[in-house]
Design a protein around this motif. Structure first.
Motif, mmCIF file in Angstrom:
data_model
loop_
_atom_site.group_PDB
_atom_site.id
_atom_site.type_symbol
_atom_site.label_atom_id
_atom_site.label_comp_id
_atom_site.label_asym_id
_atom_site.label_seq_id
_atom_site.Cartn_x
_atom_site.Cartn_y
_atom_site.Cartn_z
ATOM 1 N N VAL A 120 -3.637 -13.768 -3.457
ATOM 2 C CA VAL A 120 -5.081 -13.565 -3.270
ATOM 3 C C VAL A 120 -5.572 -14.270 -2.010
ATOM 4 O O VAL A 120 -5.150 -15.388 -1.694
ATOM 5 N N TYR A 121 -6.467 -13.609 -1.281
ATOM 6 C CA TYR A 121 -7.092 -14.236 -0.114
ATOM 7 C C TYR A 121 -7.949 -15.401 -0.587
ATOM 8 O O TYR A 121 -8.758 -15.272 -1.501
ATOM 9 N N LYS B 158 -3.976 -9.473 -1.723
ATOM 10 C CA LYS B 158 -3.387 -9.113 -0.444
ATOM 11 C C LYS B 158 -2.687 -7.759 -0.538
ATOM 12 O O LYS B 158 -2.684 -6.981 0.417
ATOM 13 N N ASN B 159 -2.075 -7.500 -1.697
ATOM 14 C CA ASN B 159 -1.506 -6.180 -1.987
ATOM 15 C C ASN B 159 -2.203 -5.659 -3.240
ATOM 16 O O ASN B 159 -1.896 -6.091 -4.352
ATOM 17 N N VAL B 160 -3.163 -4.767 -3.025
ATOM 18 C CA VAL B 160 -4.016 -4.319 -4.133
ATOM 19 C C VAL B 160 -3.261 -3.399 -5.092
ATOM 20 O O VAL B 160 -2.740 -2.347 -4.701
ATOM 21 N N THR B 161 -3.176 -3.837 -6.348
ATOM 22 C CA THR B 161 -2.639 -3.022 -7.432
ATOM 23 C C THR B 161 -3.521 -3.265 -8.654
ATOM 24 O O THR B 161 -4.311 -4.210 -8.685
ATOM 25 N N LEU C 66 -12.413 -7.134 5.273
ATOM 26 C CA LEU C 66 -12.452 -8.431 5.936
ATOM 27 C C LEU C 66 -11.332 -9.364 5.480
ATOM 28 O O LEU C 66 -11.200 -10.470 6.017
ATOM 29 N N LYS C 67 -10.572 -8.930 4.476
ATOM 30 C CA LYS C 67 -9.475 -9.739 3.930
ATOM 31 C C LYS C 67 -9.989 -11.118 3.495
ATOM 32 O O LYS C 67 -9.501 -12.159 3.943
#
Length: 240
Positions: free
Chosen positions: A188-189, A171-174, A144-145
Motif C-alpha cells: 500500500v502507498y 500498489k497492485n490493485v486487486t 497520484l499513487k
C-alpha cells in the motif's frame, strides 16, 4: 487618404498582432478549461477563489475573439473609431488578465489549507458516498499513487477493524487487496494525497499565471501599435 510610409508597416503589424491575439484567446480558453476541469475532476473544492482565475481567463479568451474583429476591420479600413475601440477594449482586457494572475497567486498561497480540507472531507464521506463519488476518490489515489490525506493511517475509519484501506491505495490493485494492509509499505502507498495533489494544482495554477502575464505583454505591444496607427489615421484625416 490612407496611411503611408511607416504607418503602412504599423497597419500590417496590427493585422499580425490581431492574429496573435486570436491565438492568445484560444490559448486562454484551453488553459482555463484544462485547469477548471482539473480542479473539478480531481477533488470537490468549495472555495470560490479556486475557480475564479480559470473562469476569468476563459471569459477573457472569448472576449478577445470579438476584440480582434475590431482590430482587423479597423486596420483594414483604416477606421479611427474601430481602432480606438480595439485599443480601449484591449487595455481593459489586460487589466482583467492582471487581476486573474493576482487571484491565481493568492489562491496558490492558500492552496495547502484548501486541498487538505477538501481531501479530508472526501475521505470522511467515502463510505457513505455515491458510487461515482467513490470512483473519483479511487481514481485520485491511483493516479497520484497516494493513500489518505497525510498517510494511509487516515483511513482508520474505513473498516471496523481499523487496519484496512480502499483497494485504490494498493500498489497492485486487486479485489480486497487493501484488507488488513494499511501499514504494509510493500502493498500500500504510505504517502498521503494532500501534498502530492497540492503540487499538481500549484503547477496548473502557475501555468494560468504565466499564460496571463505573457499574453498581457503581447497585448501591451498591440495597444502601442494600435495607438500609432490611430495617430497615423488622424494625421491622414487632417491632411484631407
Amino acid at each position: 487618404m490612407g496611411v503611408v510610409g511607416g504607418m503602412k508597416c504599423v497597419k500590417y503589424l496590427v493585422f499580425f498582432f490581431n492574429f496573435i491575439f486570436w491565438l492568445c484567446g484560444l490559448a486562454l480558453i484551453v488553459v482555463g478549461i484544462m485547469v477548471q476541469v482539473s480542479l473539478n475532476k480531481t477533488l470537490k473544492i468549495t472555495d470560490p477563489t479556486a475557480s475564479a482565475a480559470p473562469i476569468i481567463l476563459i471569459g477573457v479568451g472569448v472576449v478577445i475573439f470579438f476584440i480582434s474583429f475590431f482590430g482587423c476591420c479597423g486596420a483594414f479600413k483604416e477606421n479611427y473609431c474601430m481602432v480606438t475601440t480595439f485599443a480601449v477594449l484591449l487595455s481593459l482586457i489586460v487589466i482583467v488578465e492582471i487581476a486573474a494572475a493576482i487571484v491565481g497567486y493568492v489562491f496558490r498561497n492558500k492552496l495547502s489549507t484548501i486541498v487538505h480540507d477538501s481531501v479530508t472531507d472526501m475521505i470522511n464521506k467515502y463510505n457513505s458516498g455515491a458510487p461515482e463519488f467513490k470512483e473519483s476518490v479511487d481514481r485520485l489515489q491511483q493516479k497520484l499513487k497516494c493513500c489518505g490525506v497525510n498517510s494511509s493511517s487516515d483511513w482508520k475509519g474505513f473498516s471496523s477493524e481499523g487496519n484496512s484501506v480502499p483497494d485504490s491505495c494498493c500498489k497492485n490493485v486487486t479485489t480486497n487487496c487493501g484488507n488488513g494492509t494499511m501499514t504494509d509499505s510493500d502493498k500500500v502507498y504510505q504517502q498521503g494525497c494532500s501534498a502530492t495533489l497540492e503540487t499538481v494544482l500549484k503547477n496548473n495554477i502557475l501555468w494560468v499565471i504565466v499564460a496571463a502575464v505573457v499574453i498581457a505583454i503581447l497585448q501591451l505591444l498591440g495597444i502601442v501599435f494600435a495607438c500609432c496607427l490611430m495617430k497615423g489615421i488622424r494625421s491622414g484625416y487632417e491632411v484631407m
